[in-house]
Write a protein that holds these residues in place. Structure first.
Motif, short mmCIF file in Angstrom:
data_model
loop_
_atom_site.label_atom_id
_atom_site.label_comp_id
_atom_site.label_asym_id
_atom_site.label_seq_id
_atom_site.Cartn_x
_atom_site.Cartn_y
_atom_site.Cartn_z
N THR A 167 -0.84 1.39 -7.43
CA THR A 167 -1.87 2.15 -7.90
C THR A 167 -3.27 1.66 -7.98
OG1 THR A 167 -1.94 1.38 -9.99
CG2 THR A 167 -0.27 2.90 -9.65
N GLU B 7 4.67 1.05 -4.36
CA GLU B 7 3.37 1.48 -4.16
C GLU B 7 2.12 0.99 -5.03
OE1 GLU B 7 2.46 5.13 -2.02
OE2 GLU B 7 1.04 5.72 -3.06
N GLY C 126 -6.46 4.86 2.58
CA GLY C 126 -5.71 4.99 3.77
C GLY C 126 -6.30 6.12 4.52
N ASN D 84 0.35 1.27 6.12
CA ASN D 84 -0.43 2.04 5.17
C ASN D 84 -0.42 3.54 5.55
OD1 ASN D 84 -2.52 3.11 3.81
ND2 ASN D 84 -3.88 1.44 4.05
N ARG E 105 -1.14 5.95 2.91
CA ARG E 105 -1.90 6.27 1.93
C ARG E 105 -2.83 7.41 2.11
NH1 ARG E 105 -1.69 2.46 -2.30
NH2 ARG E 105 -3.40 3.49 -3.61
N THR E 106 -2.93 8.62 1.20
CA THR E 106 -3.92 9.63 1.36
C THR E 106 -5.09 9.74 0.54
OG1 THR E 106 -2.56 11.11 0.20
CG2 THR E 106 -1.71 11.03 2.41
N ASP E 107 -5.30 8.33 -0.17
CA ASP E 107 -6.58 8.22 -0.89
C ASP E 107 -7.53 7.65 -0.33
OD1 ASP E 107 -5.49 5.75 -1.16
OD2 ASP E 107 -5.24 5.73 -3.32
N PRO F 88 0.84 -1.21 0.02
CA PRO F 88 0.01 0.09 0.05
C PRO F 88 0.82 1.40 0.06
CG PRO F 88 -0.05 -1.16 1.95
CD PRO F 88 0.61 -2.03 1.35
N SER F 89 2.14 1.39 0.45
CA SER F 89 2.96 2.36 0.81
C SER F 89 4.38 1.88 0.64
CB SER F 89 2.78 3.06 2.20
OG SER F 89 1.56 3.39 2.32
#
Length: 365
Positions: free
Chosen positions: A152, A150, A204, A197, A199-201, A136-137
């Motif tokens: 997509t 990472e 996450g 994790n 992530r900022t989307d 994830p990251s």
């Protein structure tokens, strides 16, 4: 009477007892070429012995949904029909000897592409048929591990599709249970935990976002898996970070496991196979006999979802108490079944029951 040897029914499937074999990698498949990921005679003998030994359900080792999802180059997979045909030989034997064949479908994420333990473990390089890992990251699992790529959103959708395709092949191979591997720091666990994790989307941050990928996998598998057959989910109930007052890192928690178990049940999961750890290699884990059982018991008590307990369960009386007390619906044995494939037969005898020996072995009773 013994709770440990009572049948257990999930959906339309009845499992003859509550002594089950946990998934354990054998690192013994071909690591390249046309037989890559294909089970062979070692896997047959290994799994068949535990069926003869009386296990009620036998879970294969983590079986990768794609080549890059293997933990090591020598792991099993279910991404092609050659693998299906080889597994069918195994599942037929397991069923013929009274055991339910089950498969654990997995993607190893940032813990993929590692060497066999007896070759030192650690990342496998190109000379050992290694590959670039994904997660994830882009956070390495541990010192000395490469940073993964990472994923997509298109990559995530492909992994979800890979799980569904592997589940279809599992059914064709004769498996009666499919377990989704969401534990031990592998890809799904990597998404669940804020430790791995970042992530900022929409995959996450919040609990809902971090659990999104796991639920997409569950939905995809449940959509292709027969309604009358159960789906299991293996979870690490804690990363052993947040619960440790001396560790200031944030991780997946027991509270989140209980919350997530309710979501899993709503999405069609029938049993939570409850383990812990594996996502932070330096986490402090207070191991002791049955040390993970309280996590399973809490999920069962607070959600009503059936659970399996695993981890340092070695004694028949101990296993009997776990099931009879209602702390778990089944026990899953790992290393103990490596030590003794006939542990279920011995346990039945110790608990005063006639063991389920095959006819060929009854003269030894």
């Amino acid at each position: 009477m013994s709770a440990l040897f009572e049948p257990f029914t999930l959906r339309s499937l009845t499992i003859p007892n509550r002594v089950w074999m946990a998934p354990m990698c054998q690192y013994s498949a071909d690591d390249h070429g046309p037989d890559m990921g294909v089970p062979h005679d070692w896997h047959f003998a290994h799994l068949a012995a535990r069926a003869v030994g009386g296990a009620g359900l036998i879970l294969t080792e983590a079986t990768a949904v794609s080549p890059e999802g293997r933990i090591s180059p020598a792991d099993l997979g279910l991404w092609n029909d050659r693998q299906v045909a080889a597994f069918r030989r195994i599942t037929s034997f397991l069923e013929a000897h009274g055991a339910v064949p089950a498969v654990q479908l997995a993607h190893a994420g940032r813990k993929a592409s590692t060497e066999r333990p007896w070759r030192g473990g650690g990342p496998a390089g190109p000379e050992a048929y290694g590959w670039t890992t994904v997660a994830p990251s882009p956070l390495p699992f541990a010192e000395g591990y490469p940073a993964p790529r990472e994923l997509t959103k298109d990559d995530i959708a492909q992994v979800v599709a890979d799980f569904a395709a592997a589940a279809r092949r599992a059914l064709a191979a004769g498996f009666k249970v499919v377990e989704i591997h969401g534990a031990h720091g592998y890809l799904i666990n990597g998404f669940l935990s804020p430790h791995s994790n970042h992530r900022t989307d929409e995959y996450g941050g919040s609990f809902e976002n971090r659990t999104r990928f796991a639920l997409e996998v569950v939905d995809a598998v449940r959509a292709v898996w027969p309604e009358e057959l159960p789906v299991f989910f293996r979870i690490s109930a804690t990363d052993w970070l947040t619960e440790n007052a001396e560790d200031d890192r944030e991780g997946w928690t027991a509270d989140e496991t209980v919350r997530f178990a309710k979501d899993l049940a709503a999405h069609g999961v029938d049993l939570l196979d409850t383990s812990t750890g594996g996502n932070a290699p330096d986490a402090v884990i207070p191991t002791a006999p049955g040390y993970q059982v309280p996590f399973a018991a809490r999920v069962r008590e607070e959600t009503g979802l059936p659970v399996g307990a695993v981890g340092l369960i070695t004694d028949p009386a101990q296993a009997e108490e776990i099931v009879a007390s209602g702390r778990a619906d089944a026990v899953l044995l790992g290393r103990e079944l490596l030590r003794d494939p006939y542990w279920p037969l011995r346990a039945a005898t110790a608990l005063g029951l006639p063991p389920r020996r095959p006819a060929q072995y009854r003269r030894a009773a």
